[in-house]
Scaffold this active site. Sequence first.
Site, mmCIF file in Angstrom:
data_model
loop_
_atom_site.group_PDB
_atom_site.id
_atom_site.type_symbol
_atom_site.label_atom_id
_atom_site.label_comp_id
_atom_site.label_asym_id
_atom_site.label_seq_id
_atom_site.Cartn_x
_atom_site.Cartn_y
_atom_site.Cartn_z
ATOM 1 N N HIS A 1 0.847 -1.205 0.000
ATOM 2 C CA HIS A 1 0.000 0.000 0.000
ATOM 3 C C HIS A 1 0.877 1.249 0.000
ATOM 4 C CE1 HIS A 1 -3.543 -2.427 1.005
ATOM 5 N NE2 HIS A 1 -2.726 -3.103 1.794
ATOM 6 N N SER A 2 2.151 1.101 -0.311
ATOM 7 C CA SER A 2 3.131 2.170 -0.109
ATOM 8 C C SER A 2 2.791 3.458 -0.859
ATOM 9 C CB SER A 2 4.497 1.670 -0.566
ATOM 10 O OG SER A 2 5.410 2.734 -0.653
ATOM 11 N N ASN A 3 2.675 4.550 -0.096
ATOM 12 C CA ASN A 3 2.480 5.863 -0.720
ATOM 13 C C ASN A 3 3.740 6.298 -1.459
ATOM 14 O OD1 ASN A 3 -0.155 6.307 0.353
ATOM 15 N ND2 ASN A 3 0.768 6.767 2.344
#
Length: 304
Positions: free
Chosen positions: A67-69
Amino acid sequence: MGPFDWLPYAPLEPVQLDWLDGVELAVLRLDRIDPLISGNKWFKLTEHLAQGRAAGASGIISLGGAHSNHLHALAAAGKRFGFATVGLLRGHAQDTPSVLDLNAFGMQLHWLGYGGYRARHAPDFWGPWREQYPHLHPVPEGGGGLAGALGCAVLVEQVRAQLSDIGWADYDGWWLAAGTGTTLAGLVLAEAGAHPVYGALAVPDDHGVAQQVQALVQHGYQLLQASRGGFAKVDPELLAFIDATEHACGLPLEPLYTGKALLALKQQIEARRFVCGTRLIFVHTGGLQGRRGFPSLSSGHPRV
Ligand SMILES: Cc1ncc(COP(=O)(O)O)c(C=O)c1O
């Protein structure tokens, strides 16, 4: 790769919330700089990109979760500005909304498993990846390190340039979420002691953030625990707070960083940490793409 002359400008917006109790709050809206390359990520990347360019790299290789921004913004930047991106991901292949975007942006993905990802701090970690991708510049998790911090220093200039627009002569401190503490360190470096920087930790104390920050800056900041039981742990009070904030003043937050940071500020104000009339800058560090994992919150992020 590059040069990159895009220096986005983040608006500074005063907000009214009934729990502020005389404390004045202005939000630096990094979430509004761009629909896709949102938040603190571009600022953390600028120095890394400059270093990659100086080294003759044709793109960037970096790491993150599903889910890395950070990977999301990096992949979007690679697509927008035409440089190659490779993402090394924690865990096993899965199609989260973020991962579907990474693919759509053209990022090449490698899934490292959990053990493989844990090895990312080992001295020989990058060796095989450098062999496989000799033309890519490696960027640490979350765009961290001194280079990442230096890229965030410009935020202090942006705030100072907008103070008179909101009728403030000065401010008393910064409040923001800390994941690696890189953005906080950049503000501390730029402030050089002029104003304190308060970091609300989105991760538990044993993640070593205090030590990482200490390696970059020694004074001028305070870290406080705000992870509410662990990174990415979400509870009904937090979700209700995010919902209430958006209804009260239109400020969209996400649960992992900005929601926890603002809720921690509310608790500190309730505990009388700040006197009436204190003026604080809250940095909205973006991450709204991550709201798609929480059905009770509207997406707040454009579809790719
Ligand atoms: C939305 C958001 N806010 C804050 C942070 C924390 O920033 P830093 O790692 O610079 O402390 C992150 C992670 O990088 C993030 O994605």
